[in-house]
Scaffold this motif. Structure first.
Motif, PDB file in Angstrom:
ATOM      1  N   ALA A 254       0.814  -1.212   0.000  1.00 55.92           N
ATOM      2  CA  ALA A 254       0.000   0.000   0.000  1.00 55.92           C
ATOM      3  C   ALA A 254       0.849   1.265   0.000  1.00 55.92           C
ATOM      4  N   PHE A 255       2.136   1.146   0.336  1.00 52.86           N
ATOM      5  CA  PHE A 255       3.014   2.316   0.409  1.00 52.86           C
ATOM      6  C   PHE A 255       4.198   2.235  -0.555  1.00 52.86           C
ATOM      7  N   ALA A 256       4.371   1.101  -1.225  1.00 49.11           N
ATOM      8  CA  ALA A 256       5.567   0.866  -2.029  1.00 49.11           C
ATOM      9  C   ALA A 256       5.334   1.129  -3.511  1.00 49.11           C
ATOM     10  N   THR A 257       6.426   1.386  -4.222  1.00 45.76           N
ATOM     11  CA  THR A 257       6.395   1.459  -5.681  1.00 45.76           C
ATOM     12  C   THR A 257       6.397   0.040  -6.236  1.00 45.76           C
ATOM     13  N   THR A 258       6.183  -0.086  -7.521  1.00 48.06           N
ATOM     14  CA  THR A 258       6.206  -1.409  -8.163  1.00 48.06           C
ATOM     15  C   THR A 258       7.554  -2.084  -7.959  1.00 48.06           C
ATOM     16  N   GLU A 259       8.630  -1.305  -8.108  1.00 51.29           N
ATOM     17  CA  GLU A 259       9.969  -1.866  -7.954  1.00 51.29           C
ATOM     18  C   GLU A 259      10.208  -2.312  -6.512  1.00 51.29           C
ATOM     19  N   GLN A 260       9.758  -1.510  -5.547  1.00 49.97           N
ATOM     20  CA  GLN A 260       9.937  -1.881  -4.137  1.00 49.97           C
ATOM     21  C   GLN A 260       9.160  -3.142  -3.795  1.00 49.97           C
ATOM     22  N   ARG A 261       7.970  -3.274  -4.353  1.00 52.85           N
ATOM     23  CA  ARG A 261       7.184  -4.478  -4.091  1.00 52.85           C
ATOM     24  C   ARG A 261       7.911  -5.722  -4.574  1.00 52.85           C
ATOM     25  N   ALA A 262       8.440  -5.660  -5.797  1.00 51.68           N
ATOM     26  CA  ALA A 262       9.130  -6.820  -6.367  1.00 51.68           C
ATOM     27  C   ALA A 262      10.363  -7.181  -5.542  1.00 51.68           C
ATOM     28  N   ALA A 263      11.124  -6.160  -5.144  1.00 50.81           N
ATOM     29  CA  ALA A 263      12.346  -6.403  -4.371  1.00 50.81           C
ATOM     30  C   ALA A 263      12.018  -6.996  -2.999  1.00 50.81           C
TER      31      ALA A 263
END
Length: 427
Positions: A254-263
């Motif tokens: 809910a707070f992350a970017t797409t890249e942060q979610r994947a990482a």
């Protein structure tokens, strides 16, 4: 032409992270849309229905107003006001009350729930019902119709109230509009994709479950403590973890970017420990909420700034409400004696009336339909096992107008149907 969107903000309780993700953040983002004229109001009159503790109500109202501003609501771009600072709203409530059928209010969900609870407890049906609770939908209609909002974002449990506001508006338009639509018919907007944040135990984040993560209350320490209590599986650091279905991961998303979610997912599958994962979540949330919390603390420490913002918003709201209420007063006949406005009170001849027709089809069921004075089909009913049922519905529609649960198919515009039904209610 701009679209007016009106959002009422409950002024009881304190807000948590789920409120921010599911309601506050998307509403503020929507208010920045081009061509949208947004109205946000603190619903403190409504709060009186639920809360009879003056100090608690006053503090909660102030804290929630500060929360919305701290979260990014721009009072220069929107009209942000306190409901009780616009005296035209309770006056409009009375005008609308005078054209609202009691039978319609009897069917309001909140009233029926209160009656059911009293009966279940062995009390009189109306034992715990105040007129504030009973008339709640009329006040809500006044909130909406005062500013002729086109769209009203609501939860599914509030859709009935928007339908009631439409019915009341149509009735008022017919009785006093003299061919003019004084009120815009509002539309309910429900977000089927609204993000519901899980709580500490994986269920929906809710105070009733005691599983919330506070938004501002308690500062960074309270945020860290709550995140530490998020339920996870028992896998140890170094063991691969499945992110699927984990409340902690959903909150992170809910707070992350797409890249942060994947990482983050890759790190969990690679053995990231839950303790470290929770610290990453705290850092992520704090990076976004921390600056808002500072702004919130400043506003709470300087209530004069908050009050000035709300008074400025009330002035913007009243610039619309005052002339509009004057127009509505005159339409109802509440005019100075020197006014030259007149109404056509005499009818020189009997005009043609719409008509209900009841009949039985070959399937053995009973039906009715509503035809306009010119013979056009306006409403077509579903089939009834008994002719008496069809007759009862006809009588109810004549008495109350088109109600939300009527078993009919609309065959014409809402305005044409409302005008035809209102004709049955005239003397």
């Amino acid at each position: 032409m701009s679209q007016r969107v009106l959002t009422g903000i409950t002024t009881t309780g304190t807000l948590h992270l789920g409120n921010y993700v599911g309601a506050i953040r998307p509403a503020i983002e929507a208010s920045r849309t081009a061509g949208v004229e947004s109205f946000f109001f603190m619903a403190d009159f409504h709060a009186l229905i639920k809360c009879d503790e003056p100090d608690r109500l006053a503090h909660s109202s102030r804290a929630i107003a500060a929360t919305w501003l701290a979260a990014g609501l721009d009072p220069e771009r929107v009209t942000f006001y306190r409901q009780s600072d616009v005296p035209e709203i309770p006056e409009l409530t009375w005008l609308l009350t005078c054209v609202t059928a009691k039978g319609q209010m009897n069917r309001a969900h909140a009233y029926k729930a209160a009656v059911d609870a009293a009966v279940a407890a062995g009390e009189e049906p109306d034992a715990n019902v105040t007129m504030g609770l009973f008339s709640y939908p009329v006040l809500m209609a006044a909130d909406i119709l005062m500013f002729n909002a086109h769209k009203v974002p609501v939860g599914k449990d509030q859709v009935q109230h928007i339908e009631m506001a439409r019915d009341v508006a149509q009735r008022f338009n017919h009785l006093f509009g003299r061919g003019q639509a004084l009120f815009t018919l509002p539309e309910a907007v429900t977000d089927a994709e609204m993000e519901l944040l899980p709580g500490l135990d994986g269920r929906k984040m809710s105070k009733s479950y005691d599983n919330v993560i506070p938004l501002f209350e308690g500062g960074g320490a309270a945020l860290k403590d709550a995140v530490a209590r998020i339920v996870t599986d028992s896998k140890l650091p170094g063991e691969p973890k499945d992110p699927q279905g984990q409340a902690l991961v959903t909150i992170y998303d809910a707070f992350a970017t797409t890249e942060q979610r994947a990482a983050f997912r890759a790190a969990l599958r690679g053995g990231l420990g839950w303790g470290e994962a929770k610290q990453q979540l705290v850092n992520l949330i704090e990076g976004q909420i921390g600056p808002m919390r500072e702004r919130y603390a400043h506003l709470m420490a300087h209530p004069e700034q908050l009050e000035a913002t709300l008074q400025a918003g009330a002035a913007k709201a009243r610039a619309i409400a005052v002339p509009f209420l004057k127009q509505l007063r005159e339409a109802c006949g509440l005019r100075p004696y020197t006014s030259t406005a007149t109404t056509a009170t005499a009818k020189t001849e009997k005009t043609a009336m719409p008509v209900f027709k009841q009949y039985r089809e070959a399937d053995g069921k009973f039906y009715f339909k509503l035809l306009s004075a010119g013979g056009d089909l306006l409403l077509q009913s579903s089939g009834f096992e008994q002719g008496r049922e069809a007759g009862q519905w006809v009588a109810r529609l004549k008495r109350e107008g088109l109600v939300a649960d009527a078993p009919v198919q609309r065959e014409a515009s809402d305005a044409a149907i409302a005008a035809a039904l209102a004709a049955f209610q005239e003397d």
